[in-house]
Design a protein around this motif. Sequence first.
Motif, PDB file in Angstrom:
ATOM      1  N   HIS A 371       0.797  -1.232   0.000  1.00  0.00           N
ATOM      2  CA  HIS A 371       0.000   0.000   0.000  1.00  0.00           C
ATOM      3  C   HIS A 371       0.829   1.281   0.000  1.00  0.00           C
ATOM      4  CE1 HIS A 371      -3.593  -2.269   0.270  1.00  0.00           C
ATOM      5  NE2 HIS A 371      -3.497  -2.598   1.540  1.00  0.00           N
ATOM      6  N   LEU A 372       2.137   1.191   0.257  1.00  0.00           N
ATOM      7  CA  LEU A 372       2.966   2.397   0.351  1.00  0.00           C
ATOM      8  C   LEU A 372       4.045   2.377  -0.736  1.00  0.00           C
ATOM      9  CD1 LEU A 372       3.438   2.499   4.250  1.00  0.00           C
ATOM     10  CD2 LEU A 372       1.712   3.692   2.868  1.00  0.00           C
ATOM     11  N   PRO A 373       3.686   2.702  -1.959  1.00  0.00           N
ATOM     12  CA  PRO A 373       4.647   2.637  -3.074  1.00  0.00           C
ATOM     13  C   PRO A 373       5.789   3.636  -2.969  1.00  0.00           C
ATOM     14  CG  PRO A 373       2.610   3.697  -3.768  1.00  0.00           C
ATOM     15  CD  PRO A 373       2.345   3.128  -2.395  1.00  0.00           C
ATOM     16  N   SER A 374       5.628   4.674  -2.137  1.00  0.00           N
ATOM     17  CA  SER A 374       6.682   5.691  -1.988  1.00  0.00           C
ATOM     18  C   SER A 374       7.560   5.444  -0.762  1.00  0.00           C
ATOM     19  CB  SER A 374       6.046   7.090  -1.874  1.00  0.00           C
ATOM     20  OG  SER A 374       5.265   7.392  -3.002  1.00  0.00           O
ATOM     21  N   LEU A 375       7.400   4.289  -0.107  1.00  0.00           N
ATOM     22  CA  LEU A 375       8.071   4.019   1.166  1.00  0.00           C
ATOM     23  C   LEU A 375       9.591   4.033   1.026  1.00  0.00           C
ATOM     24  CD1 LEU A 375       7.408   3.316   4.122  1.00  0.00           C
ATOM     25  CD2 LEU A 375       7.614   0.903   3.508  1.00  0.00           C
ATOM     26  N   ARG A 376      10.247   4.764   1.938  1.00  0.00           N
ATOM     27  CA  ARG A 376      11.706   4.818   1.987  1.00  0.00           C
ATOM     28  C   ARG A 376      12.257   4.424   3.361  1.00  0.00           C
ATOM     29  NH1 ARG A 376      10.552   4.868  -2.387  1.00  0.00           N
ATOM     30  NH2 ARG A 376      11.078   6.254  -4.105  1.00  0.00           N
ATOM     31  N   HIS A 377      11.474   4.639   4.405  1.00  0.00           N
ATOM     32  CA  HIS A 377      11.951   4.377   5.765  1.00  0.00           C
ATOM     33  C   HIS A 377      10.893   3.562   6.515  1.00  0.00           C
ATOM     34  CE1 HIS A 377      15.014   7.364   4.868  1.00  0.00           C
ATOM     35  NE2 HIS A 377      14.046   8.138   4.420  1.00  0.00           N
ATOM     36  N   LEU A 378      11.298   2.383   7.011  1.00  0.00           N
ATOM     37  CA  LEU A 378      10.354   1.445   7.617  1.00  0.00           C
ATOM     38  C   LEU A 378      10.855   1.026   8.989  1.00  0.00           C
ATOM     39  CD1 LEU A 378       7.874  -0.454   7.376  1.00  0.00           C
ATOM     40  CD2 LEU A 378       9.403  -2.119   6.290  1.00  0.00           C
ATOM     41  N   ARG A 379       9.993   1.173   9.999  1.00  0.00           N
ATOM     42  CA  ARG A 379      10.333   0.764  11.366  1.00  0.00           C
ATOM     43  C   ARG A 379       9.325  -0.288  11.833  1.00  0.00           C
ATOM     44  NH1 ARG A 379      13.884   3.562  14.268  1.00  0.00           N
ATOM     45  NH2 ARG A 379      12.869   2.869  16.182  1.00  0.00           N
ATOM     46  N   LEU A 380       9.854  -1.471  12.144  1.00  0.00           N
ATOM     47  CA  LEU A 380       9.024  -2.570  12.639  1.00  0.00           C
ATOM     48  C   LEU A 380       9.688  -3.206  13.859  1.00  0.00           C
ATOM     49  CD1 LEU A 380       8.049  -4.201   9.226  1.00  0.00           C
ATOM     50  CD2 LEU A 380       6.554  -2.875  10.718  1.00  0.00           C
ATOM     51  N   ALA A 381      10.233  -2.380  14.729  1.00  0.00           N
ATOM     52  CA  ALA A 381      10.887  -2.872  15.939  1.00  0.00           C
ATOM     53  C   ALA A 381       9.835  -3.386  16.929  1.00  0.00           C
ATOM     54  CB  ALA A 381      11.704  -1.757  16.586  1.00  0.00           C
ATOM     55  N   ASN A 382      10.249  -4.352  17.766  1.00  0.00           N
ATOM     56  CA  ASN A 382       9.349  -4.901  18.789  1.00  0.00           C
ATOM     57  C   ASN A 382       8.054  -5.437  18.189  1.00  0.00           C
ATOM     58  OD1 ASN A 382      10.978  -2.529  20.237  1.00  0.00           O
ATOM     59  ND2 ASN A 382      10.518  -4.100  21.754  1.00  0.00           N
ATOM     60  N   THR A 383       8.185  -6.237  17.160  1.00  0.00           N
ATOM     61  CA  THR A 383       7.034  -6.880  16.524  1.00  0.00           C
ATOM     62  C   THR A 383       7.252  -8.390  16.519  1.00  0.00           C
ATOM     63  OG1 THR A 383       8.020  -6.731  14.316  1.00  0.00           O
ATOM     64  CG2 THR A 383       6.643  -4.877  15.031  1.00  0.00           C
ATOM     65  N   LEU A 384       6.328  -9.117  15.905  1.00  0.00           N
ATOM     66  CA  LEU A 384       6.438 -10.569  15.775  1.00  0.00           C
ATOM     67  C   LEU A 384       6.858 -10.939  14.359  1.00  0.00           C
ATOM     68  CD1 LEU A 384       3.211 -11.662  17.714  1.00  0.00           C
ATOM     69  CD2 LEU A 384       5.522 -11.326  18.595  1.00  0.00           C
ATOM     70  N   LEU A 385       7.722 -10.143  13.781  1.00  0.00           N
ATOM     71  CA  LEU A 385       8.107 -10.305  12.383  1.00  0.00           C
ATOM     72  C   LEU A 385       8.634 -11.705  12.101  1.00  0.00           C
ATOM     73  CD1 LEU A 385       8.193  -8.346   9.946  1.00  0.00           C
ATOM     74  CD2 LEU A 385      10.627  -8.123  10.379  1.00  0.00           C
ATOM     75  N   GLY A 386       9.645 -12.138  12.835  1.00  0.00           N
ATOM     76  CA  GLY A 386      10.177 -13.485  12.697  1.00  0.00           C
ATOM     77  C   GLY A 386      10.765 -13.771  11.320  1.00  0.00           C
ATOM     78  N   ASP A 387      11.090 -15.042  11.083  1.00  0.00           N
ATOM     79  CA  ASP A 387      11.730 -15.441   9.831  1.00  0.00           C
ATOM     80  C   ASP A 387      10.840 -15.188   8.620  1.00  0.00           C
ATOM     81  OD1 ASP A 387      13.936 -16.241  11.240  1.00  0.00           O
ATOM     82  OD2 ASP A 387      13.385 -18.363  11.294  1.00  0.00           O
ATOM     83  N   GLN A 388       9.538 -15.496   8.746  1.00  0.00           N
ATOM     84  CA  GLN A 388       8.654 -15.323   7.596  1.00  0.00           C
ATOM     85  C   GLN A 388       8.519 -13.859   7.209  1.00  0.00           C
ATOM     86  OE1 GLN A 388       4.910 -17.355   7.786  1.00  0.00           O
ATOM     87  NE2 GLN A 388       5.800 -19.252   8.563  1.00  0.00           N
ATOM     88  N   GLY A 389       8.396 -12.981   8.201  1.00  0.00           N
ATOM     89  CA  GLY A 389       8.301 -11.555   7.900  1.00  0.00           C
ATOM     90  C   GLY A 389       9.576 -11.015   7.275  1.00  0.00           C
ATOM     91  N   ALA A 390      10.722 -11.490   7.779  1.00  0.00           N
ATOM     92  CA  ALA A 390      11.997 -11.050   7.210  1.00  0.00           C
ATOM     93  C   ALA A 390      12.137 -11.513   5.762  1.00  0.00           C
ATOM     94  CB  ALA A 390      13.148 -11.579   8.056  1.00  0.00           C
ATOM     95  N   ARG A 391      11.666 -12.717   5.484  1.00  0.00           N
ATOM     96  CA  ARG A 391      11.719 -13.198   4.102  1.00  0.00           C
ATOM     97  C   ARG A 391      10.828 -12.362   3.193  1.00  0.00           C
ATOM     98  NH1 ARG A 391      12.400 -18.484   6.445  1.00  0.00           N
ATOM     99  NH2 ARG A 391      10.151 -18.699   6.715  1.00  0.00           N
ATOM    100  N   ALA A 392       9.629 -12.032   3.700  1.00  0.00           N
ATOM    101  CA  ALA A 392       8.718 -11.212   2.892  1.00  0.00           C
ATOM    102  C   ALA A 392       9.348  -9.862   2.572  1.00  0.00           C
ATOM    103  CB  ALA A 392       7.396 -11.022   3.635  1.00  0.00           C
ATOM    104  N   ALA A 419      17.694 -14.284   4.567  1.00  0.00           N
ATOM    105  CA  ALA A 419      16.767 -13.698   3.593  1.00  0.00           C
ATOM    106  C   ALA A 419      17.083 -12.228   3.335  1.00  0.00           C
ATOM    107  CB  ALA A 419      15.333 -13.844   4.089  1.00  0.00           C
ATOM    108  N   LEU A 420      17.412 -11.475   4.398  1.00  0.00           N
ATOM    109  CA  LEU A 420      17.707 -10.052   4.246  1.00  0.00           C
ATOM    110  C   LEU A 420      18.978  -9.835   3.434  1.00  0.00           C
ATOM    111  CD1 LEU A 420      16.932  -8.790   7.873  1.00  0.00           C
ATOM    112  CD2 LEU A 420      15.486  -8.554   5.860  1.00  0.00           C
ATOM    113  N   VAL A 421      19.952 -10.731   3.621  1.00  0.00           N
ATOM    114  CA  VAL A 421      21.233 -10.584   2.923  1.00  0.00           C
ATOM    115  C   VAL A 421      21.158 -11.150   1.509  1.00  0.00           C
ATOM    116  CG1 VAL A 421      23.652 -11.282   2.911  1.00  0.00           C
ATOM    117  CG2 VAL A 421      22.577 -10.556   5.048  1.00  0.00           C
ATOM    118  N   GLU A 422      20.720 -12.394   1.393  1.00  0.00           N
ATOM    119  CA  GLU A 422      20.784 -13.074   0.096  1.00  0.00           C
ATOM    120  C   GLU A 422      19.657 -12.654  -0.839  1.00  0.00           C
ATOM    121  OE1 GLU A 422      21.199 -17.247   0.649  1.00  0.00           O
ATOM    122  OE2 GLU A 422      23.189 -17.066   1.534  1.00  0.00           O
TER     123      GLU A 422
END
Length: 623
Positions: A371-392, A419-422
Motif C-alpha cells: 500500500h505504500l509505493p513511496s516508502l523509503r523508511h520502515l520501522r518494525l521494531a518490537n514486533t512478531l516479524l520473525g523469519d517469515q516476515g523477514a523473508r517477505a 533472507a535479508l542478505v541473500e
Amino acid sequence: MTREELLAVIRASPDDPGPRLAFAEWLIANGDPRGEWIALHGGGDTDERELTRRALWQAHRVAWRTEDVGAAEIGTGSTLTYADGVLSEVRLEAAELIRLAPMLAHHPIRKLTVFALKGGLDAIAKLPLLETVRDLELGHGLETVSEDALVAVLTCPALANLRHLRFTPHQDVQMVWRALERVPRIATLESFEVSRVRVPVERARWLGGAMPALRALTCDRAMLNDSLLALGEVATFTLDKLSLSDQDGHAGRNPLLGDQALAAALQSPMVRDLTSLSLFACSSSEKTASALPALACAATLESLDLGSNSNPGIVESLADCTFPKLTSLSIRGNLLRDSHLEALARFPTVESFDASKNIITRDGVELALKHLPSLRHLRLANTLLGDQGARALGWSDRASALRSVSLSHSELGGESIEALVEGGRLDQLRGLDLSENELSRPTIKLVADGPFDRMERLNVAGTIRGDDTASLFAHAWLPVADSLQTGNLYERKLALSGAASPHVVKKTRAKPVTEVEARDLDAGGSYEVGETVRHPEHGVGKITKVLPLRLEVKFPKVGTRWVGRTPAEAVPFETTSRYTAKQIILHPTFGAGQVMKVAGDRIEIEFGVVGTKTLVHGAKPKS
C-alpha cells in the motif's frame, strides 16, 4: 583572504551559500581536501556525490574535528554536527562549551544545546559564539540556575537572532515562566518547546498572546488538560507544527492530558494550517479518533504521529481520513494486528512509516509494502516479524527503494538474516537496525559480508553474547561513535572514490529460477534433491529433502515448506475397510499416510504433511 576571514564572512551571512562556496574554492586552491567536501554539499545530490562526501569525511574527520575544536572526540552525550560542510550544531555540557568557546566562535553555530548547566549561564551569556545562534536548548541542570541568570542569557545582545527556544530539564522548573515574562524578544520566536515544565492554565493563556509569531509548539509531559483548552481558545498564532506527549500518563503516572481536551484542540483555529501533528502517548480515545477525519488541516498535513496511545481505535479512524500530502506516519504502540494496516491504502504518498510495538507479522509487512509505493523508511521494531516476515521483506521487489529499516526486538533468527542478505534487494540501505535479536556469530558475519555498500549506520547491539562484534566487521567497516558511546554501531568503509572497501567478501544472490526451468509439483511424481519445482501458491522452489510421503522444498519468499506425496501403492481410505500396519492409504482430506499402529477399530496414521491422526476403520456400512 585568510581562513579565519572567510569563516567570519560565513558567520556574518550563515544563510547565504556564496561565502561557503568561496571558502571551498579557497581550500581547493590551497590543496585542502575539505574544499571538495564542502563543495559536494551544494547542488543536486546523487549517490555518487553522497558516497564521495562520506568517503572524504571518513578519511579526514579526525583531522578536521581537531582543527575545528582542538579534539577529535568530546564528552559522553556531546555532539558536533556539520551542515552544508560547516560546523553548525553543537551539544555540550556547560563547562565544555565554555572551554571550547574560543574555537567555536570561528564557526556559524546555528543550533546550541547546553546541558549540565550547574549555574554556568552567567559565563555563557558573554560568549561571542551566540551571535549566530538561532536555536537554543537548555537542558538538565536548569533547576540550579537563578531567574536573573536565565534572563541575562535570553536578553543578551548576541542572541538577537534567536528564533527557536527549548527548555528540557529533568524537573518541573516553574521559574522559566517568570523569566520569560521579562524577555521581550520571545514575541519573535517561531518555535517553543518545554519538557517536564508544567504549563498551568494562567501560563497557557499568557503563552497564547505572548508569542504571536509562533509556528511550532512542543510540550512533552508539560501541557495540562485545562491548559490545552485555554490555549486553543486564546492563541493568537497559527501553528505549522504541534507536538504533544504525555509519557508519564501513558505509563500510569498522573495523566496530564485527556481525550476531550485533545479533541477540542484539534478543532481550534490554531491548528488549521498544520503540516505536522504528534499526539504521542497521549491516551487519546474515541473523541480524538472522531476529530481526525474532520481536521481542518487535512489538506496540508505532511506528518502524523499517533504512537503509543495503546488504542487500535485511533488508528482505525484513519480509514475515514484523507491526507493527500502525508509523507510520514507513526502508529507504533497501539495494539495493532496485521489487518489494521489495510488503512494504509489511503496514504500512498507516505515515505516514512513506523508500526513498531504492535502485533505485526509477515502479512503486515506485505500490506505495508503493497500500500505504500513511496516508502523509503520502515520501522518494525518490537514486533512478531520473525523469519517469515523477514523473508517477505528481503525478497520483496519494493525493498530496493528502502533507505532505512529498523527490525530491533523482532524475533529474527538465522533464516531471517539469510533472507535479508541473500535477497539482494536491500543494497540501497543507509540504515539498518538488527539490535536485540538473538543471533549467532556466523549469522552476524553474514551481515558483515553482505551487499550493504551504502550503509551509513548498522546497529547490531545485543545480538550475540558479550556484544563482541568488532572482529567481525574489522575488514570492511568502521565503528560509528554515538553520543552515548554504546558501541556495536558500524558504517561501511569507503574508498576516496566513494566505492565500498575492496576487501569485503561480497555475498551474491543465486540466479533466480525461471518459470521455464521449473517443473510443476505432482503428488504422484518422482523427484530428487536439488530439483527445481513450481508450487501453485508459493511459486518456484528447490527440493532439499525427499521422503516417502513428503518433500521438503525451500521457497525464496516463504521459506521451507513440506509438500505431500502420493506413492503409487496408496489405496483410497474408507472407514468401512480394514487396514494393516505399514500400509499406505490416501485420505481425501489429509492426503497420503502410512498406518503405524492398529488397535481394534482404531488405526494411527502418520500423514506426510499434517502429522499423526487416529481414525476409525472396519466400521459397519450404513444401511
